[in-house]
Write an enzyme that holds these catalytic residues in place. Sequence first.
Site, PDB file in Angstrom:
ATOM      1  CB  THR A   1      -0.881   0.044   1.259  1.00 16.94           C
ATOM      2  OG1 THR A   1      -0.008   0.142   2.406  1.00 16.94           O
ATOM      3  CG2 THR A   1      -1.738  -1.201   1.388  1.00 16.94           C
TER       4      THR A   1
ATOM      5  CG  ASP B   1      15.688   0.628   0.600  1.00 13.05           C
ATOM      6  OD1 ASP B   1      16.159   1.032   1.675  1.00 13.05           O
ATOM      7  OD2 ASP B   1      14.585   0.065   0.520  1.00 13.05           O
TER       8      ASP B   1
ATOM      9  CG  ASP C   1      17.663  -2.362   1.629  1.00 13.20           C
ATOM     10  OD1 ASP C   1      17.462  -2.710   2.812  1.00 13.20           O
ATOM     11  OD2 ASP C   1      16.921  -2.695   0.688  1.00 13.20           O
TER      12      ASP C   1
HETATM   13  C1  PRP Z   1      12.127   4.779   3.603  1.00 13.27           C
HETATM   14  C2  PRP Z   1      12.669   6.128   3.989  1.00 13.27           C
HETATM   15  C3  PRP Z   1      11.454   6.851   4.482  1.00 13.27           C
HETATM   16  C4  PRP Z   1      10.377   6.294   3.616  1.00 13.27           C
HETATM   17  C5  PRP Z   1      10.033   7.319   2.585  1.00 13.27           C
HETATM   18  O1  PRP Z   1      11.936   3.989   4.712  1.00 13.27           O
HETATM   19  O2  PRP Z   1      13.688   6.053   4.936  1.00 13.27           O
HETATM   20  O3  PRP Z   1      11.178   6.629   5.858  1.00 13.27           O
HETATM   21  O4  PRP Z   1      10.896   5.121   2.978  1.00 13.27           O
HETATM   22  O5  PRP Z   1       8.959   6.890   1.826  1.00 13.27           O
HETATM   23  P1  PRP Z   1       7.560   7.616   1.823  1.00 13.27           P
HETATM   24  O6  PRP Z   1       7.841   9.076   1.695  1.00 13.27           O
HETATM   25  O7  PRP Z   1       6.887   7.049   0.604  1.00 13.27           O
HETATM   26  O8  PRP Z   1       6.828   7.258   3.072  1.00 13.27           O
HETATM   27  P2  PRP Z   1      11.475   2.466   4.601  1.00 13.27           P
HETATM   28  O9  PRP Z   1       9.986   2.380   4.725  1.00 13.27           O
HETATM   29  O10 PRP Z   1      12.071   1.859   3.362  1.00 13.27           O
HETATM   30  O11 PRP Z   1      12.050   1.826   5.902  1.00 13.27           O
HETATM   31  P3  PRP Z   1      13.572   1.665   6.386  1.00 13.27           P
HETATM   32  O12 PRP Z   1      14.096   3.028   6.704  1.00 13.27           O
HETATM   33  O13 PRP Z   1      13.434   0.816   7.586  1.00 13.27           O
HETATM   34  O14 PRP Z   1      14.372   1.009   5.292  1.00 13.27           O
HETATM   35  N1  URA Z   2      12.617   5.065   0.384  1.00 13.05           N
HETATM   36  C1  URA Z   2      13.889   4.908  -0.044  1.00 13.05           C
HETATM   37  O1  URA Z   2      14.743   4.436   0.715  1.00 13.05           O
HETATM   38  N2  URA Z   2      14.192   5.274  -1.287  1.00 13.05           N
HETATM   39  C2  URA Z   2      13.292   5.786  -2.136  1.00 13.05           C
HETATM   40  O2  URA Z   2      13.645   6.115  -3.281  1.00 13.05           O
HETATM   41  C3  URA Z   2      11.971   5.941  -1.685  1.00 13.05           C
HETATM   42  C4  URA Z   2      11.661   5.583  -0.421  1.00 13.05           C
END
Ligand code: PRP
Ligand code: URA
Length: 218
Positions: A117, A209, A212
Amino acid sequence: MNFRKGAFLLGQVHVLDHPLIQHKLTHIRDKRTGTKEFRALVQEVAMLMVYEITRDLPLTEVTVETPVATAKTKVIAGKTLAIVPVLRAGLGMVEGILNLIPAAKVGHIGLYRDPETLQPVEYYCKLPAQVSDRDVIVVDPMLATGGSAAAALTAVKQRGVREPKLMCLVAVPEGIATVQEQHPDVEIYVAAVDDHLDDHGYIVPGLGDAGDRLFGTK
Ligand code: PRP
Ligand code: URA
Protein backbone atom coordinates in the site's frame (compact mmCIF):
# COMPACT_ATOMS: atom_id res chain seq x y z
CA MET A 1 10.99 35.70 -0.58
CA ASN A 2 13.61 34.95 1.99
CA PHE A 3 16.74 34.10 -0.01
CA ARG A 4 19.91 33.50 1.89
CA LYS A 5 23.34 32.15 1.18
CA GLY A 6 23.47 28.36 0.96
CA ALA A 7 19.73 27.89 0.50
CA PHE A 8 16.92 28.90 -1.80
CA LEU A 9 13.21 28.63 -1.33
CA LEU A 10 10.97 26.59 -3.58
CA GLY A 11 7.53 27.34 -2.23
CA GLN A 12 7.99 26.60 1.47
CA VAL A 13 10.81 24.16 0.81
CA HIS A 14 14.36 25.21 1.57
CA VAL A 15 16.74 23.61 -0.90
CA LEU A 16 20.19 23.62 0.67
CA ASP A 17 22.44 24.09 -2.32
CA HIS A 18 25.78 24.59 -0.57
CA PRO A 19 28.45 23.18 -2.92
CA LEU A 20 29.73 20.72 -0.31
CA ILE A 21 26.23 19.33 0.19
CA GLN A 22 25.68 18.98 -3.54
CA HIS A 23 29.10 17.39 -4.12
CA LYS A 24 28.63 14.81 -1.39
CA LEU A 25 25.08 14.07 -2.51
CA THR A 26 26.41 13.17 -5.95
CA HIS A 27 28.62 10.48 -4.40
CA ILE A 28 25.73 9.29 -2.23
CA ARG A 29 23.61 8.83 -5.34
CA ASP A 30 26.31 6.90 -7.20
CA LYS A 31 25.48 3.19 -7.17
CA ARG A 32 29.21 2.36 -7.01
CA THR A 33 29.45 3.95 -3.55
CA GLY A 34 29.70 1.14 -0.99
CA THR A 35 28.13 0.93 2.45
CA LYS A 36 31.04 2.38 4.40
CA GLU A 37 31.45 5.46 2.22
CA PHE A 38 27.68 5.89 1.82
CA ARG A 39 27.24 5.93 5.59
CA ALA A 40 30.05 8.44 6.10
CA LEU A 41 28.74 10.74 3.37
CA VAL A 42 25.17 10.72 4.73
CA GLN A 43 26.51 11.74 8.15
CA GLU A 44 28.60 14.51 6.60
CA VAL A 45 25.68 15.89 4.59
CA ALA A 46 23.41 15.73 7.64
CA MET A 47 25.95 17.77 9.57
CA LEU A 48 26.20 20.39 6.83
CA MET A 49 22.43 20.57 6.47
CA VAL A 50 21.81 21.03 10.17
CA TYR A 51 24.38 23.82 10.19
CA GLU A 52 22.21 25.67 7.67
CA ILE A 53 18.93 24.81 9.40
CA THR A 54 20.05 26.09 12.79
CA ARG A 55 21.16 29.44 11.38
CA ASP A 56 18.14 31.17 12.94
CA LEU A 57 18.22 29.65 16.44
CA PRO A 58 17.56 32.36 19.02
CA LEU A 59 20.46 33.55 21.14
CA THR A 60 20.56 34.97 24.62
CA GLU A 61 23.22 37.16 26.18
CA VAL A 62 25.47 35.83 28.94
CA THR A 63 28.60 37.04 30.66
CA VAL A 64 31.83 35.06 30.86
CA GLU A 65 35.20 35.83 32.34
CA THR A 66 37.90 35.43 29.72
CA PRO A 67 41.51 35.28 30.93
CA VAL A 68 41.64 38.99 30.09
CA ALA A 69 38.31 40.61 30.99
CA THR A 70 34.57 40.20 31.34
CA ALA A 71 32.86 39.51 28.00
CA LYS A 72 29.21 39.93 27.17
CA THR A 73 28.57 37.15 24.74
CA LYS A 74 25.87 34.80 23.44
CA VAL A 75 24.63 31.26 23.84
CA ILE A 76 21.69 29.50 22.27
CA ALA A 77 18.50 30.29 24.18
CA GLY A 78 16.13 27.74 25.64
CA LYS A 79 16.31 23.99 25.94
CA THR A 80 18.64 22.01 23.70
CA LEU A 81 17.00 20.95 20.50
CA ALA A 82 15.83 17.45 19.75
CA ILE A 83 16.33 15.45 16.60
CA VAL A 84 13.95 12.67 15.77
CA PRO A 85 15.17 10.19 13.16
CA VAL A 86 12.59 8.07 11.40
CA LEU A 87 13.77 4.46 11.75
CA ARG A 88 15.62 2.99 10.13
CA ALA A 89 17.21 5.23 7.55
CA GLY A 90 16.95 8.41 9.64
CA LEU A 91 19.44 6.84 12.04
CA GLY A 92 22.07 7.33 9.38
CA MET A 93 21.89 11.09 9.89
CA VAL A 94 22.04 11.23 13.70
CA GLU A 95 25.77 10.97 14.32
CA GLY A 96 26.53 13.73 11.82
CA ILE A 97 24.11 16.06 13.56
CA LEU A 98 25.48 15.16 16.99
CA ASN A 99 28.98 16.01 15.76
CA LEU A 100 27.76 19.57 15.42
CA ILE A 101 25.27 19.67 18.34
CA PRO A 102 26.56 17.13 20.88
CA ALA A 103 23.99 18.13 23.50
CA ALA A 104 20.99 17.52 21.22
CA LYS A 105 18.43 15.07 22.54
CA VAL A 106 17.43 12.20 20.30
CA GLY A 107 13.97 10.68 19.94
CA HIS A 108 13.04 7.79 17.67
CA ILE A 109 10.02 7.04 15.55
CA GLY A 110 9.73 3.60 14.00
CA LEU A 111 7.86 3.57 10.70
CA TYR A 112 8.02 1.36 7.68
CA ARG A 113 6.25 1.57 4.37
CA ASP A 114 3.91 -1.30 3.69
CA PRO A 115 5.33 -2.58 0.38
CA GLU A 116 1.84 -3.14 -1.07
CA THR A 117 0.00 0.00 0.00
CA LEU A 118 3.08 2.25 0.51
CA GLN A 119 1.28 3.47 3.66
CA PRO A 120 3.43 4.10 6.76
CA VAL A 121 3.00 1.72 9.69
CA GLU A 122 4.15 3.05 13.12
CA TYR A 123 5.82 0.47 15.36
CA TYR A 124 7.78 2.60 17.84
CA CYS A 125 7.85 6.11 19.29
CA LYS A 126 10.05 7.36 22.13
CA LEU A 127 10.72 11.07 22.42
CA PRO A 128 12.98 13.07 24.77
CA ALA A 129 11.70 14.47 28.05
CA GLN A 130 9.93 17.85 27.79
CA VAL A 131 9.90 17.52 24.05
CA SER A 132 7.10 20.10 23.78
CA ASP A 133 9.54 22.78 25.04
CA ARG A 134 12.17 21.98 22.42
CA ASP A 135 12.86 22.82 18.82
CA VAL A 136 12.47 19.50 17.02
CA ILE A 137 13.90 18.39 13.69
CA VAL A 138 12.48 15.19 12.20
CA VAL A 139 15.12 13.58 9.97
CA ASP A 140 14.77 11.01 7.21
CA PRO A 141 16.92 10.77 4.09
CA MET A 142 13.99 10.17 1.72
CA LEU A 143 10.75 12.10 1.17
CA ALA A 144 9.00 9.91 -1.40
CA THR A 145 5.19 9.64 -1.17
CA GLY A 146 5.55 11.73 1.99
CA GLY A 147 3.48 9.26 4.00
CA SER A 148 6.27 8.41 6.45
CA ALA A 149 7.31 12.01 7.05
CA ALA A 150 3.71 13.17 7.46
CA ALA A 151 3.05 10.35 9.96
CA ALA A 152 6.25 11.16 11.87
CA LEU A 153 5.30 14.83 12.06
CA THR A 154 1.83 13.89 13.29
CA ALA A 155 3.38 11.64 15.94
CA VAL A 156 5.62 14.39 17.33
CA LYS A 157 2.81 16.95 17.23
CA GLN A 158 0.52 14.56 19.12
CA ARG A 159 3.14 14.63 21.88
CA GLY A 160 3.04 18.41 22.09
CA VAL A 161 5.76 19.53 19.66
CA ARG A 162 4.96 22.81 17.92
CA GLU A 163 6.14 23.54 14.39
CA PRO A 164 8.68 20.74 14.01
CA LYS A 165 11.08 21.04 11.09
CA LEU A 166 11.64 18.29 8.53
CA MET A 167 15.07 17.54 7.06
CA CYS A 168 15.53 15.10 4.17
CA LEU A 169 18.30 14.49 1.67
CA VAL A 170 16.17 13.86 -1.41
CA ALA A 171 12.52 14.70 -2.00
CA VAL A 172 10.05 14.61 -4.87
CA PRO A 173 7.22 17.09 -5.48
CA GLU A 174 4.57 14.46 -4.54
CA GLY A 175 6.09 13.96 -1.09
CA ILE A 176 6.50 17.67 -0.53
CA ALA A 177 2.85 18.22 -1.46
CA THR A 178 1.68 15.52 0.98
CA VAL A 179 3.61 17.08 3.86
CA GLN A 180 2.49 20.58 2.96
CA GLU A 181 -1.16 19.54 2.80
CA GLN A 182 -1.07 17.77 6.17
CA HIS A 183 1.44 20.06 7.89
CA PRO A 184 1.38 23.55 6.39
CA ASP A 185 3.23 24.87 9.45
CA VAL A 186 6.30 22.69 8.88
CA GLU A 187 9.44 24.06 7.23
CA ILE A 188 10.96 21.45 4.93
CA TYR A 189 14.71 21.35 4.29
CA VAL A 190 16.14 19.19 1.51
CA ALA A 191 19.37 18.84 -0.41
CA ALA A 192 17.59 18.07 -3.69
CA VAL A 193 14.15 17.86 -5.25
CA ASP A 194 14.13 15.03 -7.76
CA ASP A 195 11.87 14.31 -10.69
CA HIS A 196 9.22 11.75 -9.79
CA LEU A 197 8.39 8.41 -8.13
CA ASP A 198 8.51 5.13 -9.99
CA ASP A 199 5.77 2.48 -9.81
CA HIS A 200 7.32 1.05 -6.62
CA GLY A 201 7.41 4.41 -4.86
CA TYR A 202 11.15 4.91 -5.39
CA ILE A 203 12.52 8.35 -6.06
CA VAL A 204 13.84 8.85 -9.61
CA PRO A 205 16.76 9.34 -9.97
CA GLY A 206 17.10 9.27 -6.16
CA LEU A 207 19.72 7.13 -4.50
CA GLY A 208 18.00 3.78 -4.16
CA ASP A 209 16.84 2.32 -0.87
CA ALA A 210 18.46 4.50 1.77
CA GLY A 211 18.04 1.99 4.61
CA ASP A 212 19.48 -0.88 2.60
CA ARG A 213 22.44 1.18 1.43
CA LEU A 214 23.14 2.45 4.96
CA PHE A 215 22.92 -0.90 6.66
CA GLY A 216 23.99 -3.27 3.88
CA THR A 217 20.65 -5.10 3.80
CA LYS A 218 18.55 -6.09 0.84
C1 PRP B 1 12.13 4.78 3.60
C2 PRP B 1 12.67 6.13 3.99
C3 PRP B 1 11.45 6.85 4.48
C4 PRP B 1 10.38 6.29 3.62
C5 PRP B 1 10.03 7.32 2.59
O1 PRP B 1 11.94 3.99 4.71
O2 PRP B 1 13.69 6.05 4.94
O3 PRP B 1 11.18 6.63 5.86
O4 PRP B 1 10.90 5.12 2.98
O5 PRP B 1 8.96 6.89 1.83
P1 PRP B 1 7.56 7.62 1.82
O6 PRP B 1 7.84 9.08 1.69
O7 PRP B 1 6.89 7.05 0.60
O8 PRP B 1 6.83 7.26 3.07
P2 PRP B 1 11.48 2.47 4.60
O9 PRP B 1 9.99 2.38 4.73
O10 PRP B 1 12.07 1.86 3.36
O11 PRP B 1 12.05 1.83 5.90
P3 PRP B 1 13.57 1.67 6.39
O12 PRP B 1 14.10 3.03 6.70
O13 PRP B 1 13.43 0.82 7.59
O14 PRP B 1 14.37 1.01 5.29
N1 URA C 1 12.62 5.06 0.38
C1 URA C 1 13.89 4.91 -0.04
O1 URA C 1 14.74 4.44 0.72
N2 URA C 1 14.19 5.27 -1.29
C2 URA C 1 13.29 5.79 -2.14
O2 URA C 1 13.65 6.12 -3.28
C3 URA C 1 11.97 5.94 -1.69
C4 URA C 1 11.66 5.58 -0.42
